[in-house]
Design an enzyme around this catalytic site. Structure first.
Site, mmCIF file in Angstrom:
data_model
loop_
_atom_site.group_PDB
_atom_site.id
_atom_site.type_symbol
_atom_site.label_atom_id
_atom_site.label_comp_id
_atom_site.label_asym_id
_atom_site.label_seq_id
_atom_site.Cartn_x
_atom_site.Cartn_y
_atom_site.Cartn_z
ATOM 1 N N GLU A 5 48.296 27.582 80.909
ATOM 2 C CA GLU A 5 47.446 26.777 80.039
ATOM 3 C C GLU A 5 48.214 25.616 79.424
ATOM 4 O O GLU A 5 47.693 24.515 79.296
ATOM 5 C CB GLU A 5 46.856 27.649 78.929
ATOM 6 N N ASP A 64 51.279 32.030 78.058
ATOM 7 C CA ASP A 64 52.367 31.073 78.210
ATOM 8 C C ASP A 64 52.534 30.240 76.944
ATOM 9 O O ASP A 64 51.576 30.007 76.199
ATOM 10 C CB ASP A 64 52.169 30.180 79.441
#
Length: 365
Positions: free
Chosen positions: A126, A67
C-alpha cells in the site's frame, strides 16, 4: 493475547514496503477459525481471511496494510522495538496502520456477527506502488462471487482526537506534465531566440492554483497545483530551449481528466507544447445515508462521545479499490499526527477506543 499485546507483537515485524516480514502469517494464526487465502502477485503477498456465518445477510469487510514506510534517521528508540511510554506506543507503523489492523483483528475474533460473512483484506503493498495488493485480492474475490457489500479501511483518519473524522470518500489524483518548446540562444540577442519562459509567463497565472470546479458539500474544489517547474542550464547568458512543468489535480467527481485536458489546451493555445496527463486514482463517494456510514457513525459516537466530521479530505488510499468494485466503503482509524514521521506513536487510549468502535460495529451491523 489481548489487543494491545497483539499490536505490540505486530509492530515488531520489519515490514517495510513491500515486504510483510511474516506479519501476514502472524495475523492468520491469530484468527485460525477464519479461512485463510494467501494471494501473491509479482512477489507481493496479500492475505484474505474470511468466515461465513450464514447464507443470507450482509458481507462486511475490513481492509488494511501491514507494510510501512522506511524509518528514516533520528529515532529516540528502535522503530521496530515498540516502546510504551507515558500512554503512547512508539514504533514505525503505530498509527499507519498497524493499530487499525490490530483493532479490527480484535473486533472479529470470536465475533457475534448477524450478517452472512466477515472478511479481512490485508496487503503488504500500500505504501509503495499499490499495484499488486488490495485490488488483486478484490479481483480474486470477484471471480469467486464473494465480494463484500460494505467495507471499513482502518487508515488513521482522526485529526485531534479519536472519533472526530470519518472519511466517506476520496478525491482522485491526476498527474500532468507540460513541455513548452522554444529555441535556445544567446541572452544578448533575445530577438533571435524563442524563450519558452517568456512565452509561458502569462499562462502560468492561469494555471497555478486554478480551481477547475467550485467544490461541493463533500468535496473541495479540484485545484491545479504546480509541483515542479524547470528551464535552462543554470547559466545567465543562454536562454532555455524548453520549459518543463509538472502539476497535480486532486479531482472531485465534478472534474474529469478530459476537463483538465480541455482547460490546459485552451490556455496554451498558440504555444508549441506537449501535454501528458495520467489519472492515478479515481474519486469516489459513499452516500451519507448508506448503511456503513450510519452504522459506523453510531458506533463512533457511542464509544468516543464525539460527533465525527464526514469528509473526503486527504490523499489516496486502498479504499479507492473497494469503491471501484462496487463496495460501499468508509475509512476510520486513530489520529494521524505522526504518520510517516520520526518517532511515530499511537495513543494507547485511542487504540483501545478504536478496538471498541470496531467491535460495536461488528456486533450491531
Amino acid at each position: 493475547m489481548n489487543a494491545k499485546e497483539f499490536l505490540i507483537e505486530l509492530l515488531k515485524f520489519k515490514s517495510i514496503t513491500p515486504n510483510d516480514d511474516g506479519a501476514l502469517n502472524f495475523i492468520a494464526m491469530e484468527l485460525n477459525d477464519f479461512e485463510a487465502f494467501f494471494i501473491e502477485e509479482q512477489g507481493i503477498k496479500n492475505l484474505l481471511l474470511t468466515k461465513k456465518f450464514k447464507d443470507e445477510g450482509d458481507h462486511l469487510a475490513f481492509g488494511g496494510h501491514v507494510d510501512v514506510v522506511p524509518t528514516g534517521q533520528g529515532w529516540k528508540s528502535d522503530p521496530f522495538k515498540p516502546l510504551e511510554k507515558e500512554g503512547f506506543i512508539y514504533a514505525r507503523g503505530a498509527q499507519d496502520m498497524k493499530s487499525g489492523v490490530a483493532a479490527f483483528v480484535h473486533a472479529v475474533k470470536n465475533a457475534d456477527f448477524k450478517g452472512s460473512r466477515l472478511s479481512l483484506i490485508l496487503t503488504s503493498d500500500e505504501e509503495g506502488e499499490a499495484l499488486y495488493g488490495t485490488k488483486i485480492v478484490l479481483e480474486w474475490m470477484k471471480e469467486r462471487n464473494i465480494l463484500p457489500d460494505y467495507a471499513v479501511v482502518a487508515e488513521p483518519t482522526c485529526v485531534r482526537k479519536i472519533g472526530d473524522n470519518i472519511k466517506i470518500g476520496r478525491r482522485g489524483s491526476i498527474n500532468g506534465k507540460l513541455l513548452i518548446r522554444g529555441k535556445q540562444g544567446h541572452a544578448a540577442y533575445p530577438e533571435k531566440c524563442i524563450n519558452p519562459v517568456h512565452d509561458f509567463a502569462p499562462v502560468l497565472r492561469l494555471l497555478a492554483g486554478f480551481d477547475l470546479d467550485p467544490g461541493s458539500t463533500q468535496f473541495d474544489p479540484s485545484k491545479i497545483v504546480i509541483t515542479d517547474i524547470h528551464a535552462g542550464m543554470q547559466v545567465s547568458n543562454v536562454t532555455p530551449n524548453d520549459l518543463s512543468l509538472m502539476f497535480n489535480v486532486r479531482n472531485s467527481p465534478d472534474t474529469s481528466l478530459e476537463d483538465v485536458k480541455n482547460y490546459v489546451e485552451k490556455i496554451c493555445y498558440g504555444l508549441r507544447y506537449e501535454l501528458d496527463l495520467r489519472q492515478s486514482s479515481e474519486p469516489f463517494l459513499t452516500s451519507i445515508d448508506n448503511k456503513i456510514v450510519q452504522k459506523l457513525k453510531q458506533s463512533v459516537e457511542k464509544i468516543t462521545q464525539e460527533i465525527p466530521h464526514l469528509n473526503t479530505k486527504g490523499g489516496t488510499s486502498d479504499a479507492r479499490y473497494f469503491a471501484k468494485y462496487g463496495v460501499r466503503v468508509v475509512e476510520f482509524g486513530v489520529c494521524n499526527d505522526t504518520i510517516h514521521a520520526i518517532d511515530e506513536r499511537v495513543s494507547v487510549q485511542e487504540f483501545e477506543k478504536l478496538c471498541l468502535v470496531f467491535k460495536d460495529l461488528v456486533e450491531n451491523f
